[in-house]
Design a protein around this motif. Structure first.
Motif, PDB file in Angstrom:
ATOM      1  N   VAL A   5      42.608  33.624  36.589  1.00 49.56           N
ATOM      2  CA  VAL A   5      43.818  34.432  36.405  1.00 49.56           C
ATOM      3  C   VAL A   5      43.601  35.825  36.985  1.00 49.56           C
ATOM      4  CG1 VAL A   5      45.341  35.508  34.682  1.00 49.56           C
ATOM      5  CG2 VAL A   5      44.623  33.125  34.409  1.00 49.56           C
ATOM      6  N   ARG A   6      42.439  36.395  36.727  1.00 50.51           N
ATOM      7  CA  ARG A   6      42.119  37.723  37.254  1.00 50.51           C
ATOM      8  C   ARG A   6      42.101  37.715  38.786  1.00 50.51           C
ATOM      9  NH1 ARG A   6      36.570  40.862  35.795  1.00 50.51           N
ATOM     10  NH2 ARG A   6      36.829  42.581  37.225  1.00 50.51           N
ATOM     11  N   TYR A   8      43.636  35.623  40.768  1.00 48.14           N
ATOM     12  CA  TYR A   8      45.011  35.416  41.223  1.00 48.14           C
ATOM     13  C   TYR A   8      45.800  36.724  41.175  1.00 48.14           C
ATOM     14  CZ  TYR A   8      49.711  33.554  41.646  1.00 48.14           C
ATOM     15  OH  TYR A   8      50.990  33.310  42.064  1.00 48.14           O
ATOM     16  N   LYS A   9      45.648  37.477  40.074  1.00 47.08           N
ATOM     17  CA  LYS A   9      46.343  38.756  39.934  1.00 47.08           C
ATOM     18  C   LYS A   9      45.925  39.726  41.034  1.00 47.08           C
ATOM     19  CE  LYS A   9      47.358  39.445  35.031  1.00 47.08           C
ATOM     20  NZ  LYS A   9      47.074  40.313  33.886  1.00 47.08           N
ATOM     21  N   MET A  10      44.628  39.801  41.307  1.00 46.07           N
ATOM     22  CA  MET A  10      44.143  40.754  42.307  1.00 46.07           C
ATOM     23  C   MET A  10      44.577  40.358  43.719  1.00 46.07           C
ATOM     24  SD  MET A  10      42.851  43.105  40.530  1.00 46.07           S
ATOM     25  CE  MET A  10      43.786  42.712  39.069  1.00 46.07           C
ATOM     26  N   SER A  12      47.329  38.732  44.357  1.00 43.23           N
ATOM     27  CA  SER A  12      48.760  39.055  44.374  1.00 43.23           C
ATOM     28  C   SER A  12      48.977  40.558  44.527  1.00 43.23           C
ATOM     29  CB  SER A  12      49.429  38.562  43.089  1.00 43.23           C
ATOM     30  OG  SER A  12      49.353  37.155  43.008  1.00 43.23           O
ATOM     31  N   ALA A  13      48.126  41.344  43.872  1.00 41.45           N
ATOM     32  CA  ALA A  13      48.217  42.801  44.003  1.00 41.45           C
ATOM     33  C   ALA A  13      47.902  43.218  45.444  1.00 41.45           C
ATOM     34  CB  ALA A  13      47.256  43.481  43.024  1.00 41.45           C
ATOM     35  N   ARG A  16      50.853  42.661  47.542  1.00 46.55           N
ATOM     36  CA  ARG A  16      51.862  43.693  47.294  1.00 46.55           C
ATOM     37  C   ARG A  16      51.498  44.995  48.017  1.00 46.55           C
ATOM     38  NH1 ARG A  16      54.851  44.616  41.588  1.00 46.55           N
ATOM     39  NH2 ARG A  16      55.175  42.412  41.922  1.00 46.55           N
ATOM     40  N   PHE A  31      50.988  44.725  37.182  1.00 47.42           N
ATOM     41  CA  PHE A  31      50.093  43.615  36.862  1.00 47.42           C
ATOM     42  C   PHE A  31      49.441  43.772  35.490  1.00 47.42           C
ATOM     43  CE2 PHE A  31      50.750  42.966  41.321  1.00 47.42           C
ATOM     44  CZ  PHE A  31      50.823  41.587  41.408  1.00 47.42           C
ATOM     45  N   GLY A  32      50.026  44.641  34.657  1.00 46.34           N
ATOM     46  CA  GLY A  32      49.614  44.737  33.257  1.00 46.34           C
ATOM     47  C   GLY A  32      48.479  45.693  32.965  1.00 46.34           C
ATOM     48  N   TYR A  33      48.136  46.550  33.914  1.00 46.03           N
ATOM     49  CA  TYR A  33      47.068  47.524  33.704  1.00 46.03           C
ATOM     50  C   TYR A  33      47.694  48.875  33.385  1.00 46.03           C
ATOM     51  CZ  TYR A  33      43.545  44.286  35.440  1.00 46.03           C
ATOM     52  OH  TYR A  33      42.713  43.206  35.600  1.00 46.03           O
ATOM     53  N   PHE A  39      42.161  48.923  36.580  1.00 42.89           N
ATOM     54  CA  PHE A  39      42.696  48.078  37.643  1.00 42.89           C
ATOM     55  C   PHE A  39      41.799  48.171  38.878  1.00 42.89           C
ATOM     56  CE2 PHE A  39      45.198  47.883  41.586  1.00 42.89           C
ATOM     57  CZ  PHE A  39      45.635  46.570  41.521  1.00 42.89           C
TER      58      PHE A  39
END
Length: 66
Positions: A5-6, A8-10, A12-13, A16, A31-33, A39
């Protein structure tokens, strides 16, 4: 599962950062940070560079891939 998950988030970031003009703080928040430094640490752990270094190096990476 957390590592996936981490990562994937990074990733995706990172996308962006490439496709928007949003600040790193805005992306971190999206991203919830709540804390940009947390982050940045998570981003560096996954991507190997800080968000600022990643954004600065995007142009050279794109050129060097050709």
């Amino acid at each position: 599962m957390y590592a996936y998950v981490r990562a994937y988030k990074m990733q995706s970031a990172a996308l962006r950062m490439q496709t928007t003009g949003q600040s790193i703080s805005e992306i971190a928040s999206a991203f919830g940070y709540d804390n940009s430094s947390k982050f940045s640490k998570a981003f560096r752990d996954v991507m190997g560079v800080s968000p600022t270094e990643y954004r600065k190096g995007m142009g050279t990476r794109m050129v060097s891939q050709d």
